[in-house]
Design an enzyme around this catalytic site. Structure first.
Site, PDB file in Angstrom:
ATOM      1  N   ILE A   1      64.401  54.681  51.056  1.00  0.00           N
ATOM      2  CA  ILE A   1      65.821  54.895  50.813  1.00  0.00           C
ATOM      3  C   ILE A   1      66.450  53.667  50.176  1.00  0.00           C
ATOM      4  CG2 ILE A   1      65.952  56.541  52.713  1.00  0.00           C
ATOM      5  CD1 ILE A   1      67.563  54.490  54.272  1.00  0.00           C
ATOM      6  N   CYS A   2      67.477  53.882  49.369  1.00  0.00           N
ATOM      7  CA  CYS A   2      68.162  52.823  48.643  1.00  0.00           C
ATOM      8  C   CYS A   2      69.201  52.177  49.557  1.00  0.00           C
ATOM      9  CB  CYS A   2      68.828  53.390  47.394  1.00  0.00           C
ATOM     10  SG  CYS A   2      69.731  52.149  46.462  1.00  0.00           S
ATOM     11  N   LEU A   3      68.960  50.936  49.916  1.00  0.00           N
ATOM     12  CA  LEU A   3      69.894  50.180  50.740  1.00  0.00           C
ATOM     13  C   LEU A   3      70.455  48.978  49.989  1.00  0.00           C
ATOM     14  CD1 LEU A   3      67.814  50.104  54.052  1.00  0.00           C
ATOM     15  CD2 LEU A   3      69.805  51.517  53.573  1.00  0.00           C
TER      16      LEU A   3
ATOM     17  N   LYS B   1      69.370  58.711  45.569  1.00  0.00           N
ATOM     18  CA  LYS B   1      69.487  57.453  46.294  1.00  0.00           C
ATOM     19  C   LYS B   1      68.206  57.127  47.041  1.00  0.00           C
ATOM     20  CE  LYS B   1      74.408  57.987  46.768  1.00  0.00           C
ATOM     21  NZ  LYS B   1      75.516  58.198  47.685  1.00  0.00           N
TER      22      LYS B   1
END
Length: 161
Positions: A112-114, A105
């Site tokens: 970071i994957c948001l 992720k």
């Protein structure tokens, strides 16, 4: 359940009024003041043991907020918040380079994957959301899921061990 928790978190955070980004010379300073006030209000409402001062770095395409302390309790913490030129229309990104490649992720560079959960929420609440909302509704849930998983897998450890 998750929606209810998000609503409670948003209710505790001050909403912002100014809809100006880094390109707007007159409106950017008032927006930054609102951002700082919101962060200060959140920090006063929920005191922490130790705070980390933030220094600001200006780049051609974005602005970076870089905490001066990089480690806390042996775990990696946020290295930088990348504010795009189109902010507040576009949500900022958070990078934790120490975790780059250790979780699925995450994008290259430790971002970071948001996109699945936080960015649609941000888009519905422009310009009311700010950096305090990013930390509470984006980074907080991501860390709550990813860090225990990485510790359980033995990928990251406490410095004491």
């Amino acid at each position: 359940m998750a929606e209810e928790a998000a609503r409670r978190a948003v209710a505790e955070l001050p909403l912002l009024r100014t809809s100006a980004g880094p390109r707007d010379r007159e409106g950017w300073a008032p927006r930054l003041k609102e951002e700082y006030r919101a962060l200060i209000q959140v920090c006063r409402a929920k005191p922490r043991r130790s705070g980390s001062p933030v220094r600001r770095e200006q780049q051609a395409r974005r602005q970076r907020l870089v905490p001066s302390r990089v480690q806390r309790r042996g775990h990696p913490v946020v290295r930088e918040v990348l504010i795009p030129v189109t902010y507040p229309s576009t949500a900022p990104e958070i990078a934790i380079p120490e975790l780059d490649g250790k979780t699925a992720k995450m994008y290259r560079g430790g971002k970071i994957c948001l996109s699945d959960h936080f960015k649609p929420l941000w888009a519905r609440n422009v310009p009311k959301f700010g950096l305090a909302h990013l930390m509470a509704l984006g980074l907080g849930p991501w860390l709550a899921v990813e860090i225990p998983d990485l510790v359980a897998k033995g990928i990251i450890q406490h410095k004491e061990k």
